[in-house]
Design a protein around this motif. Structure first.
Motif, PDB file in Angstrom:
ATOM      1  N   ARG A 210       0.872  -1.049   0.051  1.00 37.06           N
ATOM      2  CA  ARG A 210       0.026   0.059   0.010  1.00 37.06           C
ATOM      3  C   ARG A 210       0.949   1.170   0.139  1.00 37.06           C
ATOM      4  NH1 ARG A 210      -3.762  -2.210   4.798  1.00 37.06           N
ATOM      5  NH2 ARG A 210      -5.138  -4.216   3.456  1.00 37.06           N
ATOM      6  N   PRO A 211       1.453   1.522  -1.162  1.00 42.74           N
ATOM      7  CA  PRO A 211       2.273   2.887  -1.256  1.00 42.74           C
ATOM      8  C   PRO A 211       1.815   4.095  -0.455  1.00 42.74           C
ATOM      9  CG  PRO A 211       1.735   1.884  -3.275  1.00 42.74           C
ATOM     10  CD  PRO A 211       0.636   1.012  -2.508  1.00 42.74           C
ATOM     11  N   MET A 212       0.453   4.586  -0.454  1.00 42.50           N
ATOM     12  CA  MET A 212       0.109   5.705   0.201  1.00 42.50           C
ATOM     13  C   MET A 212       0.232   5.435   1.791  1.00 42.50           C
ATOM     14  SD  MET A 212      -0.514   7.976  -1.937  1.00 42.50           S
ATOM     15  CE  MET A 212      -1.301   9.099  -0.919  1.00 42.50           C
ATOM     16  N   THR A 213       0.721   4.595   2.221  1.00 41.44           N
ATOM     17  CA  THR A 213       0.487   4.356   3.739  1.00 41.44           C
ATOM     18  C   THR A 213       1.189   5.435   4.480  1.00 41.44           C
ATOM     19  OG1 THR A 213       0.510   1.839   3.769  1.00 41.44           O
ATOM     20  CG2 THR A 213       1.352   2.840   5.837  1.00 41.44           C
ATOM     21  N   TRP A 214       2.719   5.587   3.997  1.00 36.12           N
ATOM     22  CA  TRP A 214       3.695   6.569   4.626  1.00 36.12           C
ATOM     23  C   TRP A 214       3.318   8.143   4.439  1.00 36.12           C
ATOM     24  CZ3 TRP A 214       4.581   4.073   8.736  1.00 36.12           C
ATOM     25  CH2 TRP A 214       5.211   2.685   8.931  1.00 36.12           C
ATOM     26  N   PRO A 215       2.825   8.332   3.021  1.00 34.34           N
ATOM     27  CA  PRO A 215       2.594   9.760   3.021  1.00 34.34           C
ATOM     28  C   PRO A 215       1.406   9.986   3.899  1.00 34.34           C
ATOM     29  CG  PRO A 215       3.126   8.658   0.911  1.00 34.34           C
ATOM     30  CD  PRO A 215       3.086   7.543   2.036  1.00 34.34           C
ATOM     31  N   VAL A 216       0.410   9.127   3.985  1.00 32.53           N
ATOM     32  CA  VAL A 216      -0.755   9.459   4.910  1.00 32.53           C
ATOM     33  C   VAL A 216      -0.251   9.852   6.374  1.00 32.53           C
ATOM     34  CG1 VAL A 216      -2.991   8.973   5.797  1.00 32.53           C
ATOM     35  CG2 VAL A 216      -2.371   8.468   3.323  1.00 32.53           C
ATOM     36  N   VAL A 217       0.264   8.573   6.728  1.00 34.46           N
ATOM     37  CA  VAL A 217       1.060   8.746   8.162  1.00 34.46           C
ATOM     38  C   VAL A 217       1.774  10.124   8.560  1.00 34.46           C
ATOM     39  CG1 VAL A 217       2.721   7.684   9.800  1.00 34.46           C
ATOM     40  CG2 VAL A 217       1.143   6.284   8.494  1.00 34.46           C
ATOM     41  N   LEU A 218       2.574  10.515   7.403  1.00 32.47           N
ATOM     42  CA  LEU A 218       3.408  11.928   7.390  1.00 32.47           C
ATOM     43  C   LEU A 218       2.682  13.088   7.517  1.00 32.47           C
ATOM     44  CD1 LEU A 218       6.376  12.942   7.433  1.00 32.47           C
ATOM     45  CD2 LEU A 218       6.231  13.186   4.899  1.00 32.47           C
ATOM     46  N   ALA A 219       1.565  12.949   6.825  1.00 35.43           N
ATOM     47  CA  ALA A 219       0.362  14.025   6.473  1.00 35.43           C
ATOM     48  C   ALA A 219      -0.079  14.364   7.892  1.00 35.43           C
ATOM     49  CB  ALA A 219      -0.680  13.683   5.639  1.00 35.43           C
ATOM     50  N   GLY A 220      -0.459  12.975   8.895  1.00 35.26           N
ATOM     51  CA  GLY A 220      -1.049  13.205  10.024  1.00 35.26           C
ATOM     52  C   GLY A 220      -0.014  13.764  11.029  1.00 35.26           C
ATOM     53  N   LEU A 221       1.445  13.881  10.732  1.00 35.94           N
ATOM     54  CA  LEU A 221       2.446  14.424  11.582  1.00 35.94           C
ATOM     55  C   LEU A 221       2.257  15.790  11.208  1.00 35.94           C
ATOM     56  CD1 LEU A 221       4.513  14.757  13.626  1.00 35.94           C
ATOM     57  CD2 LEU A 221       6.163  13.754  11.571  1.00 35.94           C
ATOM     58  N   ILE A 222       2.376  16.252   9.665  1.00 35.98           N
ATOM     59  CA  ILE A 222       2.788  17.544   9.408  1.00 35.98           C
ATOM     60  C   ILE A 222       1.566  18.586   9.560  1.00 35.98           C
ATOM     61  CG2 ILE A 222       3.308  18.768   7.375  1.00 35.98           C
ATOM     62  CD1 ILE A 222       4.859  16.560   6.208  1.00 35.98           C
ATOM     63  N   VAL A 223       0.374  17.919   9.376  1.00 36.40           N
ATOM     64  CA  VAL A 223      -0.827  19.020   9.418  1.00 36.40           C
ATOM     65  C   VAL A 223      -0.925  19.582  10.855  1.00 36.40           C
ATOM     66  CG1 VAL A 223      -3.461  19.081   9.489  1.00 36.40           C
ATOM     67  CG2 VAL A 223      -1.964  17.679   7.580  1.00 36.40           C
TER      68      VAL A 223
END
Length: 234
Positions: A210-223
């Motif tokens: 699931r390639p979008m896993t870490w971008p979504v997790v990173l977004a949860g940190l960045i936002v």
């Protein structure tokens, strides 16, 4: 016949490259099973609590929109003579007892208050003066207090209620809830940490597919970081 036997033996004997692969696969399967087990168990325990704290987080952030008119209830009653004698000023040396101090109420008086007013301060120290005894009775979703006139023995109990939303908000904050609720909140916090960490473990396990896993997790940190850095008003 010998050829077929040899082929069978080759198939049953793993190569040196296959053995570490099987071990790694077994380890991965073990941890995936553990992550799934602890994740669903912790989610079952934390489900109601998470919904409660999420909803009351909204009501706390918008508390001005959920205000309710306070309801005040006052009750008066006189102490029986035997209990009045426990708190009355002595006839001799009253000056020595007139200084303000803090001490617990007698046990019999506490039982009478709990029976007649549903108000028991427990064994904690309360305020004594020459004129009266003052007992603060804070509670979730409201306030309360009680006074005992040491001369007349009159007891006055006041109770303020601010509605269900205020009560739920105070539970969220642990305000005047007592040690049992505080311990529950601590236990719930530990379960929530387990839920999040096992969820992270499952993300690691499935991230490759699931390639979008870490971008979504990173977004949860960045936002939230952006909100704190650029939009938080001190």
């Amino acid at each position: 016949m010998s050829r077929s036997t040899t082929v069978l033996q080759v198939r049953e004997s793993p190569t040196s490259a296959e053995t570490p692969r099987r071990v790694a696969t077994a380890k991965r399967a073990f941890w995936v099973k553990q992550f799934y087990l602890w994740h669903w168990v912790s989610s079952a325990f934390a489900l109601v609590g998470m919904l409660f704290f999420a909803i009351t987080g909204i009501t706390l952030n918008h508390s001005a929109s959920f205000t309710a008119k306070p309801v005040v209830k006052e009750t008066r009653e006189s102490l029986p003579p035997t209990l009045h004698a426990l708190v009355a000023l002595p006839d001799v040396g009253a000056e020595a007892d007139a200084a303000e101090e803090k001490r617990a109420l007698p046990l019999d008086l506490r039982r009478w208050l709990a029976r007649n007013f549903s108000a028991d301060p427990g064994a904690r120290a309360v305020e004594w003066t020459a004129e009266e005894i003052y007992v603060d009775l804070p509670r979730p979703g409201g306030d309360g207090w009680l006074t005992i006139d040491r001369e007349t023995g009159e007891v006055m109990h006041s109770e303020t209620t601010r509605g269900v939303i205020a009560w739920l908000n105070d539970l969220h904050k642990g305000r005047h809830t007592g040690m049992t609720w505080i311990l529950f909140m601590d236990a719930f916090s530990v379960i929530s940490v387990i839920f999040c960490l096992t969820g992270l473990g499952l993300l690691v396990v499935h991230a490759r597919r699931r390639p979008m896993t870490w971008p979504v997790v990173l977004a949860g940190l960045i936002v939230p970081a952006i909100v704190v850095v650029f939009f938080l008003h001190v």
